[in-house]
Enzyme design. Structure first.
Site, PDB file in Angstrom:
ATOM      1  CG  ASP A 351       1.092   5.937   8.573  1.00  0.00           C
ATOM      2  OD1 ASP A 351       0.076   5.266   8.345  1.00  0.00           O
ATOM      3  OD2 ASP A 351       1.091   6.988   9.245  1.00  0.00           O
ATOM      4  CD  GLU A 388      -1.927   4.990   4.826  1.00  0.00           C
ATOM      5  OE1 GLU A 388      -3.002   4.527   5.251  1.00  0.00           O
ATOM      6  OE2 GLU A 388      -1.106   5.572   5.559  1.00  0.00           O
TER       7      GLU A 388
END
Length: 704
Positions: A351, A388
């Site tokens: 993330d 990401e």
């Protein structure tokens, strides 16, 4: 500085808690970190450079506010450099504990030691219980649990599925099985996922990507003030520990066994497990946030701070993990190995991974050490690593994130495909680029098509059904006056905001959902489907359901029965993709034949059947994928016709492929069951005639 004694109403217990030094019981090597089971006890190991004193607090029950025993580290004999290590005999698996650390409270210098605070071990293998409050105002976080990692894996090992042959299913462990409509004996748990493995198998996906399963606070979330919960889990507090909230039952530490049982069962079904990990911030927040772990052990090491001791916030969540500090880098490294070795995890999605590329000052590095170490670590060599590739402070590295080992969420793919099918002008070229594997993004850095994780929806944003039903976000239920969530969704409601019974709108919405799913599964790259999109799960227009632990977010299993055509459509596409290498090449398309006399690996044509003129504005395109250069007898040429215009369009078959016998595979405008022929054995294309595509339609043909 001495640690403040912990007070209790029990005279006997009070005697045990006096802060006099305890003798060292046993000597052993002062690593690894955490609570390590030894033959006759437990060794507690924790890092702190600036602490002046350290304690272990032991508890009998998860509900106890006060420990029954306090053990102090002797700074002369139990400290090795900046590592505090002590062996305590006669303890075993299931022991509950916290750390306490004394030291300077000098926020302007980065120090936030609080001798009263109960601290979670950064290396804790499991947590138990909830936050408890005492009369002294000190918050007691969930307790750490000493874990015996032994487990009968029954011969299980990593599946090592090539990324080019992977189909990812992003899902939330609790939300996938929590609804009463799903049946099963273990709703909302790791064991509940096991109950639904037959469904995953029938769908055909090869990997599940689990939203955060490391420990996070549920009752101390930002949404708590609205009576809501931390549902998504992007707020970590113990990176090594599987979330206790997804456990069946209440035995401390039993989530470890249940998580392993889930992984073992998924592997037995041929399904890999990828974890969504959050190493960019923690739940301790900024200078106004609580102290329950990292802040109280070595705040200036674990977090990025500015000169005045305030927290840098590249995560948008109050603080930023100082991931390229050697100590923090080591912790993240150990954590990944822990999940790979102890839990047989097959990969990780990082993330806000661009934060991992920031140095200790917050500047983006050309060659960040942590990112390189993850790519080169031999223990992680068989795992998938997915970035990401952006953060909340403006970094955007899609297509340029680190080395060739790293795959990336392709945000450009999501946006371009949404805009094309919405009918935006000038999007046919970008659509073609994404369909062909996004060579513009990944080829310059030496990557391959499968490094592009293609997705149209994810947990963050609209579901696929809502993408075709809402033009405005509807997030009032989040308690933030609809200010939260992205305002730029590239969605359309096709005439009515939200649910409608108007048949033409309902038909078009369904067709558009199929158009986008077909595009996703026919594109070069690695596809990711969001759980529930295959049966049109809705979040009622909420595009930021982070705090909605309720039917808004849960998988509604009634939709499987209500939308059998959607399920059949996705099953057929997944099966076709897995057997047809033409749509999942491992190298980029060239537009040239591999041998003389063969079709080019890709050719582009306009609706008139002639080579496309990219300088023109149009909504119609034909893509022909050749089968040359593929050492697979299943390979067949594929022809995809796409039309995002608002009126029907006639297509002519390109003259170069008119002598081939094309069988219909997909026609998204047809009524079920004729919108898909799972064996690609639909009607034969009359190549001498034009083909009329309805508005917003995709057709796919395969050579018989």
């Amino acid at each position: 500085m001495l640690l403040t004694p912990v007070m209790t109403t029990s005279p006997v217990t009070a005697g045990l808690l006096m802060p006099k030094a305890q003798p060292t019981f046993h000597f052993s090597y002062p690593l690894p970190y955490g609570a390590v089971l030894r033959d006759e006890g437990v060794q507690f190991v924790v890092y702190s450079k600036n602490a002046t004193a350290m304690r272990v607090l032991l508890y009998r029950r998860v509900t106890d506010r006060e420990p029954y025993r306090l053990i102090e580290f002797n700074p002369d004999t139990d400290r090795w450099g900046d590592i505090w290590s002590i062996f305590v005999p006669e303890l075993g698996a299931g022991t509950l504990y916290h750390f306490q650390a004394a030291g300077p409270f000098e926020p302007h210098k980065g120090h936030r030691f609080d001798p009263r605070a109960r601290l979670i071990d950064p290396y804790a293998s499991a947590l138990a219980g909830t936050y408890l409050r005492g009369d002294d105002g000190v918050v007691r976080p969930p307790k750490c649990v000493v874990v015996d990692e032994h487990f009968d894996w029954q011969g299980d090992r990593h599946l090592r599925q090539p990324l080019s042959e992977t189909i990812i299913y992003e899902m939330h462990v609790r939300g996938f099985t929590r609804s009463s409509s799903g049946g099963g004996d273990h709703p909302g748990t790791y064991l509940g996922v096991i109950d639904k493995i037959p469904y995953l198998k029938s769908l055909g996906v090869t990997a599940v990507e689990l939203m955060p399963v490391h420990e996070f606070p549920t009752e101390e979330s930002d949404g708590a003030k609205h009576g809501l919960a931390n549902y998504w889990g992007y707020d970590p507090m113990a990176f090594f520990a599987p979330h206790r909230g997804y456990m069946h039952g209440a035995k401390p530490g039993d989530q470890v066994r249940q998580f392993k049982e889930m992984v073992r069962a998924l592997h037995a079904a041929g399904i890999e497990v990828i974890l969504d990990v959050v190493f960019n911030h923690t739940a301790e927040g900024n200078e106004r946030g609580p102290t329950f772990s990292f802040k109280g052990l070595e705040n200036s090491v674990y977090y990025m701070l500015n000169g005045g001791g305030e927290y840098k916030n590249y995560s948008g969540c109050g603080n930023t993990v100082n991931s390229n500090h050697p100590i923090v880098r080591e912790m993240i490294f150990h954590c990944l190995r822990h999940w790979v070795y102890n839990y047989h995890i097959d990969g990780f999605r990082f993330d806000l991974a661009s934060i991992l590329s920031r140095d200790r000052n917050g500047d983006l590095c050309a060659n960040p050490p942590l990112v390189e170490y993850i790519a080169e670590d031999p223990m992680l060599a068989d795992t998938k690593i997915i970035a990401e590739a952006w953060d909340a402070a403006g970094a955007y590295q899609v297509g340029s994130f680190a080395s060739e080992r790293w795959a990336e969420w392709n945000g450009a793919y999501r946006d371009n495909i949404r805009r094309y099918w919405r009918g935006d002008v000038g999007m046919t070229g970008p659509m073609a680029t994404r369909l062909a594997g996004s060579s513009d993004l990944y080829q310059p850095s030496g990557k391959n098509p499968y490094h592009s994780i293609n997705f149209i929806t994810s947990h963050d944003g609209y579901s696929l059904a809502d993408l075709t039903a809402y033009e405005r976000k509807h997030n009032l239920a989040n308690g933030e006056d609809n200010r939260d969530g992205d305002n730029n969704n590239y969605s359309s409601n096709y005439g009515v905001e939200g649910p409608t019974r108007r048949l033409p709108i309902m038909t078009l919405r369904r067709r558009q959902a199929k158009n986008m799913l077909a595009t996703l599964l026919l594109s070069q790259g690695t596809p990711m489907i969001t759980s529930g999109d295959e049966v049109l799960r809705t979040q009622r227009g909420n595009n930021n359901a982070y705090c909605q632990d309720n039917p808004v977010s849960w998988f509604d299993w009634k939709q499987v029965e209500k939308n059998p055509d959607m399920m059949r459509f996705v099953q057929a596409l997944i099966a076709f993709r897995l057997r047809q290498p033409v749509v999942r090449r491992q190298t980029f398309l060239t537009g040239m034949p591999h041998k003389s006399g063969e079709l080019a690996d890709v050719s582009w044509f306009g609706a008139d059947g002639k080579p496309v003129d990219w300088s023109q504005t149009f909504h119609s395109l034909t893509c022909v994928l050749g089968d040359g250069g593929l050492d697979d007898p299943a390979a067949r040429p594929v022809m995809i016709m796409i039309h995002s215009g608002g009126s029907p369009q006639d297509f002519m078959t390109p003259i170069t492929v008119r002598d081939l016998r094309w069988r219909l595979f997909i026609d998204t405008a047809a009524e079920p069951p004729k919108e898909v022929y799972p064996d690609a054995d639909g009607p034969l294309l009359a190549t001498s005639e034009h083909v009329r595509l309805n508005h917003h339609t995709l057709r796919c043909y395969v050579v018989e």
